[in-house]
Design a protein around this motif. Structure first.
Motif, PDB file in Angstrom:
ATOM      1  N   TRP A 213       0.834  -1.213   0.000  1.00 60.05           N
ATOM      2  CA  TRP A 213       0.000   0.000   0.000  1.00 60.05           C
ATOM      3  C   TRP A 213       0.865   1.258   0.000  1.00 60.05           C
ATOM      4  O   TRP A 213       0.678   2.164  -0.811  1.00 60.05           O
ATOM      5  CB  TRP A 213      -0.923  -0.076   1.207  1.00 60.05           C
ATOM      6  N   ARG A 216       2.668   1.965  -3.325  1.00 56.62           N
ATOM      7  CA  ARG A 216       1.842   2.549  -4.399  1.00 56.62           C
ATOM      8  C   ARG A 216       1.567   4.020  -4.150  1.00 56.62           C
ATOM      9  O   ARG A 216       1.667   4.845  -5.061  1.00 56.62           O
ATOM     10  CB  ARG A 216       0.524   1.780  -4.514  1.00 56.62           C
ATOM     11  N   VAL A 217       1.239   4.373  -2.909  1.00 56.24           N
ATOM     12  CA  VAL A 217       0.902   5.765  -2.621  1.00 56.24           C
ATOM     13  C   VAL A 217       2.150   6.641  -2.627  1.00 56.24           C
ATOM     14  O   VAL A 217       2.215   7.663  -3.322  1.00 56.24           O
ATOM     15  CB  VAL A 217       0.171   5.878  -1.269  1.00 56.24           C
ATOM     16  N   ALA A 220       3.762   7.081  -6.070  1.00 52.35           N
ATOM     17  CA  ALA A 220       3.033   8.014  -6.926  1.00 52.35           C
ATOM     18  C   ALA A 220       3.251   9.451  -6.471  1.00 52.35           C
ATOM     19  O   ALA A 220       3.431  10.358  -7.289  1.00 52.35           O
ATOM     20  CB  ALA A 220       1.545   7.671  -6.913  1.00 52.35           C
ATOM     21  N   ALA A 257      -1.032  12.168  -9.003  1.00 54.58           N
ATOM     22  CA  ALA A 257      -0.460  11.191  -8.078  1.00 54.58           C
ATOM     23  C   ALA A 257      -1.535  10.262  -7.528  1.00 54.58           C
ATOM     24  O   ALA A 257      -1.341   9.044  -7.422  1.00 54.58           O
ATOM     25  CB  ALA A 257       0.250  11.908  -6.936  1.00 54.58           C
ATOM     26  N   ALA A 261      -1.734   6.309  -7.927  1.00 54.68           N
ATOM     27  CA  ALA A 261      -1.790   5.437  -6.756  1.00 54.68           C
ATOM     28  C   ALA A 261      -2.971   4.482  -6.849  1.00 54.68           C
ATOM     29  O   ALA A 261      -2.863   3.292  -6.513  1.00 54.68           O
ATOM     30  CB  ALA A 261      -1.895   6.283  -5.491  1.00 54.68           C
ATOM     31  N   ARG A 262      -4.091   4.984  -7.327  1.00 54.96           N
ATOM     32  CA  ARG A 262      -5.279   4.127  -7.457  1.00 54.96           C
ATOM     33  C   ARG A 262      -5.058   3.035  -8.498  1.00 54.96           C
ATOM     34  O   ARG A 262      -5.448   1.881  -8.297  1.00 54.96           O
ATOM     35  CB  ARG A 262      -6.496   4.966  -7.809  1.00 54.96           C
ATOM     36  N   GLY A 264      -2.177   1.801  -9.269  1.00 53.39           N
ATOM     37  CA  GLY A 264      -1.248   0.869  -8.641  1.00 53.39           C
ATOM     38  C   GLY A 264      -1.938  -0.074  -7.679  1.00 53.39           C
ATOM     39  O   GLY A 264      -1.613  -1.266  -7.614  1.00 53.39           O
ATOM     40  N   MET A 265      -2.901   0.435  -6.945  1.00 48.16           N
ATOM     41  CA  MET A 265      -3.634  -0.420  -6.015  1.00 48.16           C
ATOM     42  C   MET A 265      -4.504  -1.437  -6.756  1.00 48.16           C
ATOM     43  O   MET A 265      -4.698  -2.566  -6.275  1.00 48.16           O
ATOM     44  CB  MET A 265      -4.493   0.436  -5.094  1.00 48.16           C
TER      45      MET A 265
END
Length: 365
Positions: A213, A216-217, A220, A257, A261-262, A264-265
């Protein structure tokens, strides 16, 4: 020859030169002025870093250019290059006969066991030149140790505080209350239902989920010019400071970003599904406002972070993600500074916030 002046420079001045590339270039230029047949050089240090095992700076005498080569830890991209101090680059400079002369090694803490300083030569050294170059290496040990210590401190602070916050601490803002009020776009994210999930998983699986988690965040956020200020349990707080550019620039960067991130999740959840692991639902909120960015804490235990009403609002806004069944919520302050298409969700009262907040989301959310 003027080598004694180079030795004096190493003793009196070189220890205060912070960037390793400047140290290498200045020393190389001085040695050429002393008559040494250099075509290039390399400087290798290995300060503690989460993923970088070794950093090598490569200097080309012909144009004074210095480039940096990174060696990564075992199992990471580029790990195969971790033990190379740049000899291949030196051989590629183009001299008819390039020889490497190991000018010296220095041991200080975690500094590399390989030679820290080496030179590419256009011809073989005479006995007198080799002796003089060895003297230079001996006098370079102390400034190299100081340089390695500073690099270690910088890398450690950046690993734990982030680049911008670390630069503030290194600049001397190390007292309680030291800081400044800045305007920034804040991003706050949190995993939903993670407490229940963590009670049903082994500790190793919990750590792996958190790392995935945060990767990813934070990845980004950093990719679009922001900085992670803090990991709070399964939550993350990041900022996109507004400097000399319009607020819209930081707002667009933060929105990009969040979108990254979304995505990537989504990929992470697909991978977890193939492994038989549950997905990781989350919420992300964006807000624009003023924050105090600096030191808070006790007299002898400080935290460099951001506080203020804007931080409170963005965390409360993220709390609306679950009841509104959205993964991304955006405040009216951000929405007014961007031309991105957003979906209005009306005004909502946030816990502990006196005024209602206009709330928006992304069209595809």
């Amino acid at each position: 020859m003027r080598l004694p002046s180079t030795l004096a420079w190493l003793v009196d001045t070189a220890g205060a030169i912070a960037p390793p590339d400047d140290f290498l270039a200045m020393l190389g230029a001085r040695l050429i002025a002393d008559g040494m047949p250099l075509v290039g050089g390399s400087l290798t240090l290995a300060p503690p870093h989460p993923i970088i095992a070794r950093r090598t700076w490569l200097w080309r005498a012909q144009n004074g250019q210095v480039i940096e080569s990174l060696g990564f830890g075992v199992g990471l991209p580029g790990a195969a290059d971790a033990g190379k101090p740049g000899s291949d680059w030196l051989r590629g400079i183009g001299a008819e006969a390039v020889n490497e002369h190991v000018a010296g090694t220095a041991e200080s803490g975690r500094l590399s066991e390989t030679p820290l300083l080496s030179w590419g030569l256009s011809r073989s050294l005479t006995a007198a030149e080799a002796e003089l170059l060895s003297e230079t290496a001996r006098f370079a040990v102390a400034p190299l140790a100081a340089l390695g210590t500073r690099l270690t401190l910088t890398d450690l602070l950046q690993s734990y505080l982030g680049q911008r916050s670390a630069s503030q601490v290194l600049a001397g803002r190390s007292r309680r209350g030291a800081g400044e009020t800045i305007r920034a776009v804040l991003v706050y994210g949190d995993l939903r239902g993670f407490t229940a999930l963590s009670e049903s998983l082994a500790p190793e699986a919990v750590i792996a989920a958190l790392d995935g988690w945060f990767d990813r965040v934070a990845g980004a956020v950093h990719a679009f010019g922001g900085e992670v200020l803090k990991f709070i349990g399964d939550g993350v707080l990041a900022i996109f400071p507004i400097t000399d550019q319009p607020p819209s620039v930081a707002c667009e960067a933060a929105l990009s970003a969040v979108a990254a991130a979304r995505a990537g999740m989504d990929h992470l959840d697909e991978a977890r599904s193939r492994e038989g692991s549950p997905p990781l639902p989350f919420g992300l909120a964006l807000h624009l406002g003023d924050v105090f960015w600096g030191n808070i804490g006790t007299a002898d235990r400080l935290d460099f972070t951001a506080i203020g009403p804007a931080v409170n609002l963005v965390s409360r806004l993220e709390g609306l993600c679950k009841p509104l069944d959205r993964s991304v919520l955006i405040s009216g302050a951000v929405a007014s500074e961007t031309k991105a298409p957003l979906v209005p969700l009306g005004e909502h009262m946030l816990r502990g916030i006196a005024e209602p907040c206009a709330v928006f989301t992304l069209p595809e959310d």
